[in-house]
Write an enzyme that holds these catalytic residues in place. Structure first.
Site, PDB file in Angstrom:
ATOM      1  N   ASP A   1      37.538  91.188  66.432  1.00  0.00           N
ATOM      2  CA  ASP A   1      36.365  91.436  65.606  1.00  0.00           C
ATOM      3  C   ASP A   1      35.710  92.772  65.935  1.00  0.00           C
ATOM      4  O   ASP A   1      35.292  93.497  65.029  1.00  0.00           O
ATOM      5  CB  ASP A   1      35.352  90.296  65.795  1.00  0.00           C
TER       6      ASP A   1
ATOM      7  N   PHE B   1      32.687  89.247  61.503  1.00  0.00           N
ATOM      8  CA  PHE B   1      33.808  89.269  60.570  1.00  0.00           C
ATOM      9  C   PHE B   1      34.827  88.178  60.877  1.00  0.00           C
ATOM     10  O   PHE B   1      35.549  87.739  59.988  1.00  0.00           O
ATOM     11  CB  PHE B   1      34.453  90.648  60.541  1.00  0.00           C
ATOM     12  N   ASP B   2      34.913  87.720  62.130  1.00  0.00           N
ATOM     13  CA  ASP B   2      35.705  86.521  62.411  1.00  0.00           C
ATOM     14  C   ASP B   2      35.144  85.332  61.647  1.00  0.00           C
ATOM     15  O   ASP B   2      35.885  84.553  61.034  1.00  0.00           O
ATOM     16  CB  ASP B   2      35.700  86.216  63.912  1.00  0.00           C
ATOM     17  N   VAL B   3      33.829  85.161  61.713  1.00  0.00           N
ATOM     18  CA  VAL B   3      33.186  84.049  61.008  1.00  0.00           C
ATOM     19  C   VAL B   3      33.388  84.187  59.499  1.00  0.00           C
ATOM     20  O   VAL B   3      33.732  83.226  58.796  1.00  0.00           O
ATOM     21  CB  VAL B   3      31.690  83.988  61.364  1.00  0.00           C
TER      22      VAL B   3
END
Length: 373
Positions: free
Chosen positions: A137, A165-167
């Site tokens: 991320d 951005f992972d989420v």
């Protein structure tokens, strides 16, 4: 039992994007089997903080799952992994593109045995020219441009406080999975759903990425200020900062009434949002002069009562406390592990909270027995 009751998800993902996605699916009723290598998901070792010597990072994204540890280099374990993929409705993985092909667990191999599979792949930079790039991320925050927007104008770039951005990619993956399941219900055919963090980032940068691709404007760091609205930032009061927002001209008029500045909206420099934004250097000290006369709690009470959006700057404990005060019941305890409630509510098929985050291979014996049956 949840709106996804009866759906079997083979979760070959680890770290954050995939496990977050599958936890949300599990909360909504899907049966999720978490496949881990012999050493377990990396986040089991990401500490502190901990709860009973277990990483709270791991605990926060792995409830309602069953765990089986499989060594894909072992033929018996590989056979179990392939059988799980054959039975699953959904398979999700975030190995580097092509990384599961040597095990016969890539989309083409799995779909040959299970044509209805919805197979979701999450990568950092897609399966083309960026396939060999690792997808962390922080890399995406840097490369996408987010860090160039975060921090003081004269200071260094900063990462966001979470792996945003992972989420986001995990949520995009779930949108793709649910859309593909709907298509399968109509056609009987599964498909490959691909999500990459860079594309999720560029989509999630919304007005900033649009400002560039549609308007040719490269945005820059503005601290807590907004490029298109003013006020829309923390402003100082007598005892600290308060977020103050005027999202439209009506809210600005209400703000000025509460502040005792009723003539400001008729000033041609400040009457419309675009005027306020262009002349923020003139307007900001006028607002601050009044705000500094009272405390942030006093202004918060009066501004909210008048319909002006504003907010104190809390730490996370304050955010949880406010959610509790508002009756949102933000914390659920599964077993003896507290976690944050799934944010979606349903009138007829509520989320479930049945299984605490599993220990490594906690359900391995029963899953192996089921796969052999």
């Amino acid at each position: 039992m949840g709106p996804l009751n009866g759906l079997l998800v083979a979760d070959f993902s680890r770290i954050l994007a995939g496990p977050y996605a599958t936890m949300l699916l599990a909360d909504l009723g899907a049966q999720v089997i978490k496949v881990e290598g012999p050493g377990g998901d990396d986040t089991r070792t990401w500490m502190p903080p901990t709860r009973d010597d277990v990483s709270t990072y791991y605990l926060g994204i792995n409830r309602n799952k069953r765990s089986i540890a499989l060594d894909l280099k072992d033929q018996d374990d590989l056979a179990a992994a392939r059988e799980l993929a054959r039975r699953a409705d959904v398979m999700i993985q975030n190995f580097r593109p092509g990384g599961l092909a040597r095990f016969g667990l890539d989309y083409e191999s799995v779909a040959a045995a299970n044509p209805g599979i919805v197979y979701a792949s999450i990568s950092g930079f897609g399966s083309g020219a960026g396939a060999d790039l690792p997808g962390y991320d922080l890399m995406i925050q840097a490369i996408s441009g987010l860090m160039s927007l975060t921090g003081d104008p004269e200071g260094p770039a900063y990462r966001a406080g979470i792996s945003v951005f992972d989420v986001m990619a995990g949520m995009h993956a779930n949108i793709g999975i649910l859309a593909a399941l709907h298509h399968r219900g109509e056609s009987g055919r599964g498909q490959h759903v691909e999500v990459n963090l860079l594309s999720s980032a560029l989509s999630g940068l919304v007005n900033h990425s649009s400002g560039y691709v549609a308007g040719g404007t490269v945005p820059y760091r503005m601290g807590n200020a907004h490029p298109s609205l003013f006020p829309y930032e923390p402003l100082p009061t007598a005892d600290g900062e308060l977020i103050v927002i005027a999202g439209n001209d009506g809210q600005f008029r209400k703000l000025c009434q509460v502040l005792g500045l009723p003539d400001l909206p008729s000033d041609p420099r400040f009457g419309r949002n675009q005027d306020r934004t262009a002349n923020r250097a003139d307007l900001r000290p006028l607002l601050v002069e009044r705000l500094m006369t009272r405390t942030k709690d006093e202004w918060f009470r009066d501004l909210i009562a008048a319909g002006v959006p504003c907010a104190p700057i809390n730490t996370i404990d304050g955010g949880v406390a406010l959610a509790e005060e508002l009756g949102l019941d933000p914390v659920v305890t599964v077993g003896d592990v507290p976690g944050v409630r799934n944010p979606i509510t349903f009138s007829g098929t509520p989320a479930r909270y049945e299984l605490p985050p599993p220990g490594l291979d906690e359900h391995g014996e029963e899953i192996r027995k089921w796969l052999r049956s």
